[in-house]
Design an enzyme around this catalytic site. Structure first.
Site, mmCIF file in Angstrom:
data_model
loop_
_atom_site.group_PDB
_atom_site.id
_atom_site.type_symbol
_atom_site.label_atom_id
_atom_site.label_comp_id
_atom_site.label_asym_id
_atom_site.label_seq_id
_atom_site.Cartn_x
_atom_site.Cartn_y
_atom_site.Cartn_z
ATOM 1 N N LYS A 1 0.875 -1.164 0.119
ATOM 2 C CA LYS A 1 -0.019 -0.154 -0.018
ATOM 3 C C LYS A 1 1.131 1.091 0.126
ATOM 4 C CE LYS A 1 -4.284 -1.889 2.704
ATOM 5 N NZ LYS A 1 -4.976 -1.503 1.810
ATOM 6 N N ASP B 1 -7.498 -3.319 10.674
ATOM 7 C CA ASP B 1 -8.009 -4.112 9.948
ATOM 8 C C ASP B 1 -8.390 -5.574 10.704
ATOM 9 O OD1 ASP B 1 -8.613 -4.546 7.069
ATOM 10 O OD2 ASP B 1 -6.778 -5.473 6.523
ATOM 11 N N ASP C 1 -2.838 -7.638 -1.447
ATOM 12 C CA ASP C 1 -3.446 -6.595 -0.807
ATOM 13 C C ASP C 1 -4.982 -7.104 -0.420
ATOM 14 O OD1 ASP C 1 -4.073 -4.611 0.919
ATOM 15 O OD2 ASP C 1 -4.030 -3.157 -0.747
ATOM 16 N N GLU D 1 -6.138 -9.490 0.944
ATOM 17 C CA GLU D 1 -5.916 -10.656 1.919
ATOM 18 C C GLU D 1 -6.884 -11.090 2.633
ATOM 19 O OE1 GLU D 1 -5.419 -7.676 2.423
ATOM 20 O OE2 GLU D 1 -6.283 -7.487 4.396
ATOM 21 N N ARG E 1 -10.238 -11.429 2.139
ATOM 22 C CA ARG E 1 -10.975 -12.540 1.824
ATOM 23 C C ARG E 1 -10.355 -14.194 1.865
ATOM 24 N NH1 ARG E 1 -11.559 -9.370 -3.857
ATOM 25 N NH2 ARG E 1 -11.253 -7.865 -2.263
HETATM 26 N N1 BES Z 1 -7.856 -3.802 4.565
HETATM 27 C C1 BES Z 1 -8.289 -3.219 3.348
HETATM 28 C C2 BES Z 1 -9.711 -2.568 2.892
HETATM 29 C C3 BES Z 1 -9.641 -0.998 3.453
HETATM 30 C C4 BES Z 1 -9.498 -0.073 2.843
HETATM 31 C C5 BES Z 1 -10.216 -1.318 4.938
HETATM 32 C C6 BES Z 1 -9.626 1.087 3.434
HETATM 33 C C7 BES Z 1 -10.303 -0.021 5.582
HETATM 34 C C8 BES Z 1 -9.962 1.330 4.873
HETATM 35 C C9 BES Z 1 -8.136 -4.510 2.172
HETATM 36 O O1 BES Z 1 -7.412 -5.736 2.600
HETATM 37 C C10 BES Z 1 -7.579 -4.112 0.833
HETATM 38 O O2 BES Z 1 -6.823 -3.311 0.755
HETATM 39 N N2 BES Z 1 -8.466 -4.175 -0.184
HETATM 40 C C11 BES Z 1 -7.973 -4.038 -1.502
HETATM 41 C C12 BES Z 1 -8.777 -4.913 -2.380
HETATM 42 C C13 BES Z 1 -8.451 -4.715 -3.701
HETATM 43 C C14 BES Z 1 -6.970 -5.338 -3.834
HETATM 44 C C15 BES Z 1 -9.206 -5.801 -4.715
HETATM 45 C C16 BES Z 1 -8.830 -2.662 -1.671
HETATM 46 O O3 BES Z 1 -10.150 -2.343 -1.387
HETATM 47 O O4 BES Z 1 -8.179 -1.869 -2.313
HETATM 48 ZN ZN ZN Z 2 -7.007 -5.625 4.750
HETATM 49 ZN ZN ZN Z 3 -5.345 -5.547 2.025
#
Ligand code: BES
Ligand code: ZN
Ligand code: ZN
Length: 508
Positions: free
Chosen positions: A279, A290, A349, A351, A353
């Protein structure tokens, strides 16, 4: 870890002077013609004088406004507080959530004062319960990591609810429930607020054991060796990049008299760097939150046990730290999940799921009546529903009652569809599934992925299931409001407890 002081909740009728306090709070609403003093225990003369001076005092009645005045002779307290409750319509009582927020906001802003009397209008037990719950939620602080208490104010210790509602068993159990809900939400907040230096998979598992002490709850922890041996490829695949190895924690409450069986699965990523698909730096610290889903399902089971509800409730905490390293999963790696399905990890990222899939498969093997999973799963949730509203997706037979429970509990939850065209987007060239798919509507894509792991019940049909994405509402990085503090909010604990109460009431 998780050192919360609990608020003492009590009620008081008639004479305010019987309970000396540090402040007495009365409500002011925003009426169509300006501020309106709500029903209160002041003498008619005082109330009239106060009404006349509201405007010059700058009192508007807007939600979260707190104006301190010198106490009056009849209040038995040094300070009289006018607390805004927001818009009011003549002849229409305040909603329970308006009472909860007004009480919570006042208590939150009156920290430093030990004893506060809340004299808001209450027409019945449910209103008193809402005020009590608001007070319990407002009285919170997180100071574990401060080296000195200088300049810090302690949360309100005693909330005394002034009400004409008869003090009977129903009222007493409503106060007990409010206290337990407050404790569960505050413990959730404190887990979310923990720094990742201190909260990591092993210490989270320990905290789950610690918090369960004294309750009829069984906690089972899978360490990395057992996870590997039993084939939890999702949790291991995410967690293996960290020196802090992953855990699966099962928290079971199984009273003999249970009439329903619910499984809750929570995402417990103690820190999400994104892994190799790292990230950006900006705001990455928020990813300590998270693990909010796991904290929510843990504390929901604790609250259910505390209330002694006749339901078998099991929480599955899927805990890992998502780090980049030589041992981390790579984009294009294939994982074999618990139960045997294979997943191509195209983005490390995504992760949440992966760990949740293992937890949902494990939960399914016990044939619960319903599975509800809670996760800070996608940034797309924030795009779709904003900071304060959780998305709920899945079987109508669970999402409908969940929405109704959220409405009753005063939490913002909104149902979203699972359009069929999203399913092919998570096909993989090499494995059963890919962990990413259609970006537009990404919250729903993630839910469609999770759905693939929900098992069949004894009737051969898919177990009724719902997924709640709390990416936005679980963490408040803005200003505090109502009973909501900065950082961890503890959202959806109240909804889940209300859901369980509702299904028990419907079955009775
Ligand atoms: N933990 C994040 C989702 C998140 C984002 C939670 C902002 C709280 C605030 C999750 O693991 C993630 O990074 N998801 C990605 C998925 C994508 C790569 C398909 C996302 O939402 O960008
Ligand atoms: Zn996450
Ligand atoms: Zn993530």
């Amino acid at each position: 870890m998780v050192k919360n002081t609990e608020i003492n909740l009590s009620t008081l009728a008639k004479d305010l002077k019987r309970t000396p306090s540090d402040a007495v709070v009365i409500g002011v609403g925003q009426g169509s013609d300006g501020p309106v003093l709500l029903e209160n225990p002041l003498t008619a003369k005082s109330a009239e004088a106060l009404t006349d001076s509201l405007k010059v005092l700058g009192v508007t009645g807007a939600a979260d406004q707190v104006v301190r005045l010198p106490g009056l002779p009849e209040t038995g307290s040094g300070v009289l507080v006018l607390a805004g409750v927001g818009k009011v319509a003549a002849g229409r009582p305040l909603t329970e959530e308006a009472l909860r927020r007004a009480a919570g906001s006042a208590v939150r802003q009156l920290s430093g004062l030990p004893t506060v009397v809340l004299a808001l209008p209450t027409a019945g037990v449910a209103d008193v319960a809402a005020v009590a719950e608001g007070a319990a939620l407002g009285a919170y602080s997180f100071t574990e990591y401060r080296s000195s208490n200088d300049g810090l104010k302690d949360p309100v210790r005693n909330a005394v609810i002034y009400t004409d509602v008869t003090a009977n068993d129903a009222l007493r159990s409503a106060l007990t429930r409010a206290g337990l809900i407050g404790k569960a939400v505050n413990a959730t907040r404190s887990l979310v607020n923990q720094p990742p230096s201190h909260l990591y998979p092993e210490s989270f598992a320990e905290a789950a054991k610690e918090l369960s002490k004294g309750l009829p709850i069984k906690v089972t922890v899978w360490d990395e060796k057992r996870l590997e041996k039993e084939g939890f490829g999702g949790i291991m695949g995410v967690g293996k990049g960290s020196t802090r190895q992953p855990r699966l924690v099962k928290v079971e409450y199984a009273p003999a008299k249970a009439t329903a069986k619910i499984a809750l699965v929570g995402k417990g990523i103690t820190f999400d760097t994104g892994g190799i698909s790292i990230k950006p730096a900006l705001g990455m610290g928020d990813m300590k939150s998270d693990m909010a889903g796991a904290a929510v399902v843990l504390n929901t089971v604790l609250a259910i046990a505390g209330l002694g509800l006749p339901v078998k409730a099991t929480a599955w905490l899927c805990i890992a730290e998502n780090m980049p390293s030589g041992a981390a999963s790579r984009p294009a790696d294939v994982l074999t999940m618990f139960g045997g399905k294979t997943v191509e990890v195209l983005n490390t990222d995504a992760e949440g799921r992966l760990v949740m899939a293992d937890g949902i498969v494990a939960a399914s093997l016990e044939y619960p009546d319903a599975i509800i999973d809670v996760a800070t799963l996608t940034g797309a949730q924030l795009i779709a529903l904003g900071n304060r509203t959780a998305g709920v997706m899945g079987s109508d037979s669970v999402t409908g009652p969940l929405k109704a429970a959220a409405d009753r509990a005063g939490e913002l939850v909104w149902p979203m569809p699972l359009p069929e065209e999203l399913r092919p987007s998570i096909d993989s060239q090499v494995a059963d599934l890919a962990n990413i798919g259609e970006r537009h509507g990404g919250m729903m894509t993630a839910a469609v992925f999770l759905r693939e792991f929900v098992g069949k019940g004894k009737d051969g049909e898919q177990i009724p299931w719902a997924h709640i994405d709390i990416a936005g509402p679980s963490f408040n990085n803005g200003s505090p409001y109502g009973y909501t503090h900065k950082q961890g909010t503890g959202c959806t604990v109240r909804t889940l407890v209300a859901y369980v109460e509702d299904i028990l009431a419907a079955a009775a």
